[in-house]
Design an enzyme around this catalytic site. Sequence first.
Site, short mmCIF file in Angstrom:
data_model
loop_
_atom_site.label_atom_id
_atom_site.label_comp_id
_atom_site.label_asym_id
_atom_site.label_seq_id
_atom_site.Cartn_x
_atom_site.Cartn_y
_atom_site.Cartn_z
CE1 TYR A 141 -3.41 -2.76 0.62
CE2 TYR A 141 -4.61 -0.73 1.05
CZ TYR A 141 -4.61 -2.07 0.77
OH TYR A 141 -5.79 -2.74 0.63
CE LYS A 191 1.99 -18.04 -2.46
NZ LYS A 191 1.09 -19.21 -2.56
CG ASP A 223 -1.95 -20.45 -1.17
OD1 ASP A 223 -1.39 -20.43 -0.06
OD2 ASP A 223 -1.48 -21.08 -2.14
CG ASP A 247 -7.94 -4.91 1.45
OD1 ASP A 247 -8.89 -4.41 2.08
OD2 ASP A 247 -7.89 -4.92 0.20
CG ASP A 251 -13.70 -7.09 2.05
OD1 ASP A 251 -13.52 -6.40 3.09
OD2 ASP A 251 -14.13 -6.62 0.98
C1 IPM Z 1 -10.36 -1.47 3.89
C2 IPM Z 1 -10.62 -0.87 2.53
C3 IPM Z 1 -9.48 0.08 2.19
C4 IPM Z 1 -8.20 -0.74 2.17
C5 IPM Z 1 -9.67 0.87 0.88
C6 IPM Z 1 -10.95 1.67 0.90
C7 IPM Z 1 -8.48 1.72 0.56
O1 IPM Z 1 -10.78 -1.86 1.58
O2 IPM Z 1 -10.30 -0.71 4.88
O3 IPM Z 1 -10.25 -2.69 3.98
O4 IPM Z 1 -7.88 -1.37 1.15
O5 IPM Z 1 -7.51 -0.76 3.19
MG MG Z 2 -10.78 -3.82 2.36
#
Ligand code: IPM
Ligand code: MG
Length: 362
Positions: A141, A191, A223, A247, A251
Amino acid sequence: MEKRIAVLPGDGIGPEVTQEAVHLIQTVDGLFGHHTEFAYGKIGGIAIDEEGTPLPQATVELASSSDAVLLGAVGGPKWDKGQGNMRPEAGLLGLRKSLAVYANLRPITVFDSLAHASTLKPEVVKGVDFVILRELTGGLYFGQPRGRREGDQGLEVLDTLLYSEVEIEAILRLGFETARKRNKRLTSVDKANVLESSRLWREVAERLSADYPDVELSHVLVDNAAMQIVKNPAQFDVLVTENMFGDILSDEAAMITGSIGLLPSASLSQQGPGLYEPVHGSAPDIAGKGLANPLATFLSTAMMYRYSLNLPDEAKAIELAVTTVLQSGARTADLALPGESTYSTRQMGDAVRDALKRGVQQ
Ligand code: IPM
Ligand code: MG
């Protein structure tokens, strides 16, 4: 207690959910005898529109001088074509960097009353309770150099995955400390079969492990971790990983709980204010319709009481109120099964605030 909280509503459903959280904090103030001052700032798309930058300097100053920062969400289709630093996300990344919030805690908890709302089988998700600890201010990032350049065969692009050993050690140490306070199992995700950065990550984890003999450390390739999270999520206690892996996995893990609308997060620095935000995004498709689920922001507010304000009773009271309301059958649209009646954002907010009052006054 007197506290100053920076509120950055941001874009999409951000303003709706943070407004509910402000009301929640005012209810906590009344019940526990605190006084909170709210300082509002702009971030993301709205800041691009009104100030010409996704992270105005005034917002950075306001956030750094507060006790904690509550953020809604940033982004939306309107700003998707922006280049580089003119994207809403750049505002969020800049804020994380300027607050030096290197550690992002994302608890993945399945409420019993919602086990059936998950896309996974109820018996797989029941009792799931783990934390993803994501490194937040390093790796792909932020690594330099990055960008586009002309190469021998035409256009080339470059991103850099850079970590210092100091950064790796800081997040891993917090991983061990977090596991120590929970069920004493730390899964380090990397990884290491491919990436140099992961090899150092693994070495540092092994070295630190000597300081934490009471914590059981295991290494899982990213993975495989992605697979295990849907196969048997109940096996995990604390997962610690670098920025990009965290990240993606967070999710994935969020969906176990049935809705990303329930997932809170806390981003902590070594010293200075923490940043609290729901994991869900700005959901522009439902913005302004009263459909958004405020619970992730409420649970983020609970984390704020716990980690930045050092008020664990207030945190527990909010968490209990959310649990009670879910048990009572209240559902926003994202949680409702076909045919179930739904609460608006405001109705859900009112229900939690009422449950909080009943719980505390008992
Ligand atoms: C998160 C989001 C952010 C990230 C984006 C919006 C930049 O996906 O907080 O997980 O990738 O960190
Ligand atoms: Mg995210």
